[in-house]
Design a protein around this motif. Structure first.
Motif, PDB file in Angstrom:
ATOM      1  N   ALA A 189      -5.315   0.618  -1.174  1.00 29.15           N
ATOM      2  CA  ALA A 189      -4.297   1.647  -1.369  1.00 29.15           C
ATOM      3  C   ALA A 189      -3.149   1.509  -0.379  1.00 29.15           C
ATOM      4  O   ALA A 189      -1.999   1.850  -0.700  1.00 29.15           O
ATOM      5  CB  ALA A 189      -4.928   3.034  -1.243  1.00 29.15           C
ATOM      6  N   ALA A 190      -3.440   1.006   0.806  1.00 33.36           N
ATOM      7  CA  ALA A 190      -2.404   0.882   1.836  1.00 33.36           C
ATOM      8  C   ALA A 190      -1.444  -0.259   1.556  1.00 33.36           C
ATOM      9  O   ALA A 190      -0.322  -0.270   2.074  1.00 33.36           O
ATOM     10  CB  ALA A 190      -3.051   0.686   3.202  1.00 33.36           C
ATOM     11  N   THR A 191      -1.864  -1.217   0.739  1.00 32.94           N
ATOM     12  CA  THR A 191      -1.041  -2.412   0.513  1.00 32.94           C
ATOM     13  C   THR A 191      -0.576  -2.587  -0.921  1.00 32.94           C
ATOM     14  O   THR A 191       0.310  -3.398  -1.182  1.00 32.94           O
ATOM     15  CB  THR A 191      -1.821  -3.674   0.927  1.00 32.94           C
ATOM     16  OG1 THR A 191      -3.037  -3.755   0.159  1.00 32.94           O
ATOM     17  CG2 THR A 191      -2.177  -3.634   2.405  1.00 32.94           C
ATOM     18  N   THR A 192      -1.164  -1.834  -1.851  1.00 33.91           N
ATOM     19  CA  THR A 192      -0.871  -2.041  -3.275  1.00 33.91           C
ATOM     20  C   THR A 192      -0.689  -0.711  -3.985  1.00 33.91           C
ATOM     21  O   THR A 192      -1.507   0.197  -3.819  1.00 33.91           O
ATOM     22  CB  THR A 192      -2.023  -2.810  -3.956  1.00 33.91           C
ATOM     23  OG1 THR A 192      -2.282  -4.009  -3.239  1.00 33.91           O
ATOM     24  CG2 THR A 192      -1.664  -3.141  -5.402  1.00 33.91           C
ATOM     25  N   SER A 193       0.372  -0.609  -4.780  1.00 35.13           N
ATOM     26  CA  SER A 193       0.574   0.555  -5.641  1.00 35.13           C
ATOM     27  C   SER A 193       0.256   0.159  -7.078  1.00 35.13           C
ATOM     28  O   SER A 193       0.749  -0.873  -7.557  1.00 35.13           O
ATOM     29  CB  SER A 193       2.025   1.041  -5.545  1.00 35.13           C
ATOM     30  OG  SER A 193       2.322   1.468  -4.230  1.00 35.13           O
TER      31      SER A 193
END
Length: 249
Positions: A194-198
């Protein structure tokens, strides 16, 4: 035994996504949507994205085509599923299940990050401390809460879809939480994603387990080439940025 494949699709861009982007760009505290979350429809771009997914479905080989649909009850998800099926020329068993609804934000609903900071400063601090997985806004849900309802849903899905491929149309947080449950992740694993990919609107994520039992294998994640090929913009509209817990030194 249970389902053998899950095709997870995020709804197309919604008018709520557009309103949220505008509110953030304007430095507003409140997102002006004019409808409750469950009733927000697709934007014109979202319709085009749903049609692009429908063409993707039409091109899937017959032995890989989903055999049924489970869908969030929210209008934007139902519109996405119905538009895609019509575009693909497919008639599939269609089930709406409230456990696939988007995450409920309680008192923070319709507030931008700035709005939360100004109107609920103590809650903003608590959200940063706990991180997205365990933070439950007053009247709302944490990701852990979503995992509980999804475990129940997946048990029912296995009972009803034994040996079948299932299309699931839902929301970005739901797709990541399904991955968390099905791939037997931990908090750090899913928050790292979640921190790196939407998750892009109308993107495709596929999980498979040919035996119909045990852990799932990720076959593809967040694929949106079909949207690009249609000429529609690839949009993601991520949620709040407080993903990982932040503990003061």
């Amino acid at each position: 035994m249970g389902a053998t494949e899950l095709v997870l699709v995020r709804h197309g861009e919604s008018m709520g996504n557009v309103a949220a982007a505008a509110a953030h760009a304007a430095g507003a505290e409140v997102i002006q949507v004019g409808a409750r979350d469950a009733d927000v429809p697709l934007s014109p771009t979202g319709v085009t994205q749903a049609e692009a997914f429908g063409r993707w479905l039409a091109a899937v080989p017959a032995d890989e085509t989903p055999q049924s649909v489970w869908c969030s009850p929210y209008v934007r998800a139902v519109q996405t599923a119905q538009t895609a099926l019509a575009t693909a020329g497919l008639e599939l068993p269609f089930r709406i299940d409230e456990r696939l609804r988007d995450r409920e934000l309680g008192v923070l609903d319709l507030l931008t990050t700035l709005g939360v900071e100004r109107r609920f400063p103590e809650e903003a601090v608590r959200r940063r401390w706990l991180g997205k997985f365990y933070h439950r806004p007053p009247g709302g849900e944490s990701w852990a809460d979503m995992a509980l309802r999804l475990r129940s849903l997946l048990r029912d899905l296995d009972d009803d879809e034994d040996g079948r491929r299932v299309l699931v149309v839902a929301h970005d947080a739901l797709i990541l939480t399904v991955r968390y449950v099905c791939e037997r992740m931990g908090e750090a694993d899913v928050l790292g994603i979640a921190a790196t990919t939407s998750v892009a609107n109308a993107s495709v994520t596929r999980l498979a387990r040919p035996s119909g039992t045990g852990a799932w294998t990720l076959m593809s994640f967040n694929e949106a080439d079909h949207v690009r090929a249609s000429g529609a913009p690839v949009t993601s509209h991520p949620g709040d940025s407080d993903v990982l817990p932040v503990h003061p030194a």
